[in-house]
Design an enzyme around this catalytic site. Structure first.
Site, PDB file in Angstrom:
ATOM      1  N   CYS A   1       0.850  -1.198   0.000  1.00  0.00           N
ATOM      2  CA  CYS A   1       0.000   0.000   0.000  1.00  0.00           C
ATOM      3  C   CYS A   1       0.881   1.241   0.000  1.00  0.00           C
ATOM      4  O   CYS A   1       2.054   1.199   0.363  1.00  0.00           O
ATOM      5  CB  CYS A   1      -0.879   0.016   1.239  1.00  0.00           C
ATOM      6  SG  CYS A   1      -1.903  -1.437   1.388  1.00  0.00           S
TER       7      CYS A   1
ATOM      8  N   ARG B   1       4.747   0.661  -6.248  1.00  0.00           N
ATOM      9  CA  ARG B   1       4.691  -0.241  -5.083  1.00  0.00           C
ATOM     10  C   ARG B   1       3.719  -1.395  -5.292  1.00  0.00           C
ATOM     11  O   ARG B   1       3.669  -2.328  -4.505  1.00  0.00           O
ATOM     12  CB  ARG B   1       4.291   0.551  -3.843  1.00  0.00           C
ATOM     13  CG  ARG B   1       5.257   1.658  -3.450  1.00  0.00           C
ATOM     14  CD  ARG B   1       4.636   2.604  -2.440  1.00  0.00           C
ATOM     15  NE  ARG B   1       4.420   2.009  -1.169  1.00  0.00           N
ATOM     16  CZ  ARG B   1       5.328   1.977  -0.173  1.00  0.00           C
ATOM     17  NH1 ARG B   1       6.514   2.528  -0.382  1.00  0.00           N
ATOM     18  NH2 ARG B   1       5.072   1.428   0.976  1.00  0.00           N
TER      19      ARG B   1
ATOM     20  N   TRP C   1      -2.909  -2.427  -1.653  1.00  0.00           N
ATOM     21  CA  TRP C   1      -2.468  -3.735  -2.185  1.00  0.00           C
ATOM     22  C   TRP C   1      -3.119  -4.743  -1.254  1.00  0.00           C
ATOM     23  O   TRP C   1      -2.736  -4.847  -0.089  1.00  0.00           O
ATOM     24  CB  TRP C   1      -0.942  -3.813  -2.130  1.00  0.00           C
ATOM     25  CG  TRP C   1      -0.328  -4.970  -2.825  1.00  0.00           C
ATOM     26  CD1 TRP C   1      -0.379  -5.257  -4.162  1.00  0.00           C
ATOM     27  CD2 TRP C   1       0.454  -6.022  -2.239  1.00  0.00           C
ATOM     28  NE1 TRP C   1       0.327  -6.401  -4.436  1.00  0.00           N
ATOM     29  CE2 TRP C   1       0.849  -6.889  -3.284  1.00  0.00           C
ATOM     30  CE3 TRP C   1       0.864  -6.297  -0.954  1.00  0.00           C
ATOM     31  CZ2 TRP C   1       1.632  -8.017  -3.060  1.00  0.00           C
ATOM     32  CZ3 TRP C   1       1.653  -7.421  -0.727  1.00  0.00           C
ATOM     33  CH2 TRP C   1       2.011  -8.268  -1.776  1.00  0.00           C
TER      34      TRP C   1
ATOM     35  N   ASN D   1      -1.379   1.472   6.074  1.00  0.00           N
ATOM     36  CA  ASN D   1      -0.542   0.478   5.389  1.00  0.00           C
ATOM     37  C   ASN D   1      -0.025  -0.450   6.477  1.00  0.00           C
ATOM     38  O   ASN D   1       0.481   0.005   7.494  1.00  0.00           O
ATOM     39  CB  ASN D   1       0.626   1.187   4.669  1.00  0.00           C
ATOM     40  CG  ASN D   1       1.461   0.203   3.870  1.00  0.00           C
ATOM     41  OD1 ASN D   1       1.074  -0.958   3.714  1.00  0.00           O
ATOM     42  ND2 ASN D   1       2.594   0.657   3.373  1.00  0.00           N
ATOM     43  N   GLY D   2      -0.187  -1.760   6.286  1.00  0.00           N
ATOM     44  CA  GLY D   2       0.275  -2.710   7.303  1.00  0.00           C
ATOM     45  C   GLY D   2      -0.837  -3.694   7.617  1.00  0.00           C
ATOM     46  O   GLY D   2      -1.805  -3.817   6.874  1.00  0.00           O
TER      47      GLY D   2
ATOM     48  N   GLU E   1      20.191 -15.038  -9.968  1.00  0.00           N
ATOM     49  CA  GLU E   1      19.609 -13.692 -10.102  1.00  0.00           C
ATOM     50  C   GLU E   1      19.043 -13.498 -11.505  1.00  0.00           C
ATOM     51  O   GLU E   1      17.947 -12.970 -11.682  1.00  0.00           O
ATOM     52  CB  GLU E   1      20.685 -12.638  -9.782  1.00  0.00           C
ATOM     53  CG  GLU E   1      20.331 -11.206 -10.147  1.00  0.00           C
ATOM     54  CD  GLU E   1      19.030 -10.694  -9.542  1.00  0.00           C
ATOM     55  OE1 GLU E   1      18.485 -11.361  -8.638  1.00  0.00           O
ATOM     56  OE2 GLU E   1      18.547  -9.641 -10.001  1.00  0.00           O
TER      57      GLU E   1
ATOM     58  N   LYS F   1      15.119 -12.624 -12.533  1.00  0.00           N
ATOM     59  CA  LYS F   1      14.734 -11.507 -13.411  1.00  0.00           C
ATOM     60  C   LYS F   1      13.792 -11.988 -14.507  1.00  0.00           C
ATOM     61  O   LYS F   1      12.742 -11.405 -14.749  1.00  0.00           O
ATOM     62  CB  LYS F   1      15.984 -10.880 -14.043  1.00  0.00           C
ATOM     63  CG  LYS F   1      16.846 -10.079 -13.103  1.00  0.00           C
ATOM     64  CD  LYS F   1      16.322  -8.711 -12.793  1.00  0.00           C
ATOM     65  CE  LYS F   1      15.601  -8.549 -11.510  1.00  0.00           C
ATOM     66  NZ  LYS F   1      16.033  -8.965 -10.247  1.00  0.00           N
TER      67      LYS F   1
ATOM     68  N   GLU G   1      10.339 -13.065 -13.070  1.00  0.00           N
ATOM     69  CA  GLU G   1       9.464 -12.079 -12.419  1.00  0.00           C
ATOM     70  C   GLU G   1       8.946 -11.013 -13.369  1.00  0.00           C
ATOM     71  O   GLU G   1       7.940 -10.373 -13.066  1.00  0.00           O
ATOM     72  CB  GLU G   1      10.150 -11.437 -11.213  1.00  0.00           C
ATOM     73  CG  GLU G   1      11.312 -10.547 -11.493  1.00  0.00           C
ATOM     74  CD  GLU G   1      11.814  -9.864 -10.220  1.00  0.00           C
ATOM     75  OE1 GLU G   1      11.008  -9.511  -9.350  1.00  0.00           O
ATOM     76  OE2 GLU G   1      13.027  -9.687 -10.101  1.00  0.00           O
TER      77      GLU G   1
ATOM     78  N   HIS H   1      22.871 -34.403 -12.078  1.00  0.00           N
ATOM     79  CA  HIS H   1      22.168 -35.029 -10.942  1.00  0.00           C
ATOM     80  C   HIS H   1      20.655 -34.877 -11.071  1.00  0.00           C
ATOM     81  O   HIS H   1      19.942 -34.911 -10.075  1.00  0.00           O
ATOM     82  CB  HIS H   1      22.667 -34.398  -9.635  1.00  0.00           C
ATOM     83  CG  HIS H   1      24.123 -34.634  -9.405  1.00  0.00           C
ATOM     84  ND1 HIS H   1      24.652 -35.864  -9.069  1.00  0.00           N
ATOM     85  CD2 HIS H   1      25.179 -33.801  -9.538  1.00  0.00           C
ATOM     86  CE1 HIS H   1      25.960 -35.778  -8.969  1.00  0.00           C
ATOM     87  NE2 HIS H   1      26.320 -34.539  -9.240  1.00  0.00           N
TER      88      HIS H   1
ATOM     89  N   LYS I   1       7.125  -3.866  -4.772  1.00  0.00           N
ATOM     90  CA  LYS I   1       8.533  -3.446  -4.699  1.00  0.00           C
ATOM     91  C   LYS I   1       9.129  -3.721  -3.327  1.00  0.00           C
ATOM     92  O   LYS I   1      10.272  -4.100  -3.208  1.00  0.00           O
ATOM     93  CB  LYS I   1       8.655  -1.942  -5.008  1.00  0.00           C
ATOM     94  CG  LYS I   1      10.093  -1.428  -4.998  1.00  0.00           C
ATOM     95  CD  LYS I   1      10.952  -2.121  -6.032  1.00  0.00           C
ATOM     96  CE  LYS I   1      12.388  -1.684  -6.011  1.00  0.00           C
ATOM     97  NZ  LYS I   1      13.238  -2.528  -6.890  1.00  0.00           N
TER      98      LYS I   1
HETATM   99  C1  AGP Z   1      13.963  -8.384  -6.987  1.00  0.00           C
HETATM  100  O1  AGP Z   1      13.910  -8.211  -8.390  1.00  0.00           O
HETATM  101  C2  AGP Z   1      12.622  -8.678  -6.402  1.00  0.00           C
HETATM  102  N1  AGP Z   1      11.741  -7.595  -6.659  1.00  0.00           N
HETATM  103  C3  AGP Z   1      12.653  -9.134  -4.964  1.00  0.00           C
HETATM  104  O2  AGP Z   1      13.232 -10.423  -4.962  1.00  0.00           O
HETATM  105  C4  AGP Z   1      13.463  -8.263  -3.954  1.00  0.00           C
HETATM  106  O3  AGP Z   1      14.833  -8.369  -4.250  1.00  0.00           O
HETATM  107  C5  AGP Z   1      13.213  -8.816  -2.540  1.00  0.00           C
HETATM  108  O4  AGP Z   1      11.851  -8.669  -2.251  1.00  0.00           O
HETATM  109  C6  AGP Z   1      14.048  -8.111  -1.455  1.00  0.00           C
HETATM  110  O5  AGP Z   1      13.708  -6.750  -1.414  1.00  0.00           O
HETATM  111  P1  AGP Z   1      14.682  -5.747  -0.613  1.00  0.00           P
HETATM  112  O6  AGP Z   1      16.009  -5.769  -1.315  1.00  0.00           O
HETATM  113  O7  AGP Z   1      13.999  -4.429  -0.696  1.00  0.00           O
HETATM  114  O8  AGP Z   1      14.791  -6.270   0.795  1.00  0.00           O
END
Ligand code: AGP
Length: 607
Positions: free
Chosen positions: A2, A27, A74, A100-101, A480, A484, A487, A503, A602
């Protein structure tokens, strides 16, 4: 997550609220609303869907006034409906709140306090609105403080009451809130982006604090309800930085930011003469550094993969046993942590609930706990006993890019600083630093292959699955890169250590199951070459990440992305960029919402 925006001043508040909500869109949200207090009344408008829907809806309502609050939701409790959108009211419509929360004990509060109250929504927030209303006796600050004293959970909260038109109450516990200090005006928001165009002077609320904001003053009270003095901090980022600067998406802008922002992570934090790094935020004496017998990296998602690179760096340079742990696992295990353990909490947002909980657990067990964080003044940054801001600048795309490479650079500097305590010589340190100082220009050479990488994404766009392979320091890079691609393009992609193929995963290979192999010139080159040959034997298509000048790889595949040579330890800073671009172009080609991928937020400030 949110998003909250609030304003009190002399300007018309509605446009400020709507533009503020737009700055928080990254967000992730599914509904939105605004409320304006004017002439003894509070009017609110809510809508499901994007901010544009709300902006259209408010045109047909007379919403004048210079005090208001707004929210992007959200969904956590209750579906995506207009009723569940914020702001929320109690029984009367003269009190409004945005939150928010998560109010964890909302059912208990409903049972204990709200008998006879009619609730309109399925949200936990509405219960809080009714609770504040019950405690309201003409002083909104007191009513909010009393209500929050009954609450268990987390909140970033703003509230207004028609009987006190010149006032906003703001409160935070576990969900960030920042107050922008302007000329006879105040802003309040979940982060700084809605206020950057108006002011860069900000006050970060700490957990348990409640702010009473009027045109005349900003008063902040701690959990004991005592007035506290807070520093006004200056935000380094300006509106322009946070804009896309001509790129189609924030993510592409942020990928191309990397040669610039990596310098900000390094600048002033090393000494070539001494062949070492000086990360002042470490906040440890040499004697304390010598006490460290073990290092633990705690993080989630991309930050965790940066922590995995940090593991390699600390083992290689500092000779310290190091592990990288997913924060959400660490906090529920029985981790072996003591006063000889150095824990890094790594986080772009500095608000990730799992990482925050894990660092609190490490602190309880007596570890040195340091932050590697991007957002200034964020909770993780303030709850660690020191640490380093990675200076990646605002990262608005949900998929992290520049924060990752700045995290990696920062962790390598930390590893060097510890390494120079015992096993790393000045010459080795100097060689590493010189190689690091060449990285920004080498990043540009990778970025210069943007079109080539785009054409590869075009060639491979029809495949529904793929595997990424890496060995050694490139295994975290493969992880990583696979994250990417997953996601933002929603293509199923798994990463494996190269040695793991035999394996099990090799059973997946077929002509419709491509592999991307990171096969740069380093100590594991021949091992990776064997992997690629096994893959080709199963007729699976292969994309190779190779080192510039390695012509042999062309015998294996025509689909090669060449990376400038660098020290093995620094390869993640370059190889990752190729994978970021590949994922980006795949997502664009497949028509996905690159900056705001489905189901993602985010900053994950809830468990
Ligand atoms: C990264 O592309 C993702 N959006 C997600 O994995 C992110 O890295 C993870 O939620 C950790 O967020 P932070 O670095 O703000 O703690």
């Amino acid at each position: 997550m949110c998003g909250i925006v609030g304003y009190i001043g002399k300007k018309e508040v509605l446009p400020i609220l709507i533009s503020g909500l737009r700055r928080l869109e990254y967000r992730g949200y599914d509904s939105a609303g605004v409320a304006i207090s004017h002439a003894g009344k509070v009017k609110k408008i809510k809508s499901v869907g994007k901010i544009d829907v709300l902006a259209e809806k408010v045109k047909s309502v007379d919403l004048v006034g210079s005090v208001g609050i707004a929210h992007t939701r959200w969904a956590t409790h209750g579906g995506v409906t207009e009723e569940n959108a914020h702001p929320h009211i109690g029984c009367q419509d003269d009190l409004v709140i945005c939150h928010n929360g998560i109010i964890e004990n909302y059912r208990e509060l409903k049972e204990n306090f709200l008998k006879g109250h009619t609730l309109r929504s399925q949200t936990d927030t509405e219960v809080l609105a009714h609770l504040i209303e019950i405690f309201y006796e003409g002083d909104l600050l007191k009513a909010v403080q009393k209500a929050l004293a009954e609450v268990r959970g987390t909140y970033g909260l703003v509230a207004m009451h028609a009987a006190e038109p010149n006032k906003i109450i703001a409160a935070r516990l576990g969900s960030p809130l920042v107050i922008g200090v302007g000329e006879n005006e105040y802003y309040v928001a979940s982060d700084t982006s809605p206020m950057l165009a108006h002011t860069k002077n900000v006050v970060f609320l700490d957990d348990g604090e409640v702010a009473e904001i009027t045109l005349e003053s900003l008063k902040i009270y701690n959990v004991e309800q005592k007035a506290v003095d807070k520093n006004i901090e200056k935000i380094e980022w300006d509106e322009a930085q946070a804009e896309k600067q001509g790129f189609d998406h924030f993510m592409l802008k942020e990928i191309f930011d990397q040669p610039t922002v990596i310098k900000d992570a390094i600048r002033g934090r090393y000494s070539l003469d001494e062949g070492t790094a000086h990360l002042g935020g470490l906040n440890m004496t040499d004697e304390q550094m010598h006490q460290v017998k073990r290092v633990v990296m705690l993080a989630c998602g991309t930050a965790y993969y940066a922590g995995l690179v940090g593991k390699y760096a600390f083992e290689r340079l500092a000779g310290l046993p190091t592990e990288a742990d997913v924060a959400s696992e660490f906090r529920y295990r029985d981790p072996i942590i003591d006063k000889h353990t150095l824990v890094f909490a790594i986080s772009q947002s500095g608000e990730t609930a799992d990482t925050l909980a894990a660092l609190r657990e490490a602190k309880r067990k007596g570890a040195f706990v340091r932050g590697v964080v991007n957002v200034v003044g964020s909770t993780i940054a303030r709850e660690t006993d020191g640490g380093t801001y990675i200076h990646a600048g605002p990262e608005l795309a949900v998929a992290s890019s520049k924060a990752y490479t700045n995290m990696v650079a920062t962790l390598i500097l930390y590893a060097l600083q510890f390494g120079r305590l015992n096993r790393v010589s000045v010459a080795t340190g100097e060689r590493l630093l010189n190689a690091l100082l060449e990285i920004p220009e080498k990043m540009k050479l990778v970025l210069a292959q943007n079109d080539k990488i785009k054409s590869l994404a075009e060639k491979y766009k029809s495949y529904k699955n793929c595997i990424y392979l890496g060995r050694g320091i490139n295994f975290p890079v493969a992880l990583e890169g696979a994250l990417k691609l997953k996601e933002i393009s929603y293509v199923h992609c798994e990463a494996f250590a190269g040695g793991e193929m035999k394996h099990g995963p090799i059973a997946l290979l077929a002509p419709d199951f491509p592999v991307l192999a990171i096969m740069t010139k380093n100590q594991l080159y021949e091992k990776m070459r064997s992997n690629v040959e096994e893959i080709l034997a199963r007729k699976a298509p292969v994309i190779i990440i190779a080192t510039q000048g390695d012509d042999e790889v062309k015998e294996l595949s025509e689909d090669v992305i060449y990376i400038p040579p660098t020290m093995e330890l620094l390869e993640p800073l370059l190889n990752t960029i190729a994978l970021q671009l590949y994922a980006y172009h795949m997502a664009v080609i497949l028509g996905k919402d690159v900056d705001r991928p489905r189901n993602l937020a985010k900053s994950v400030t809830v468990e």
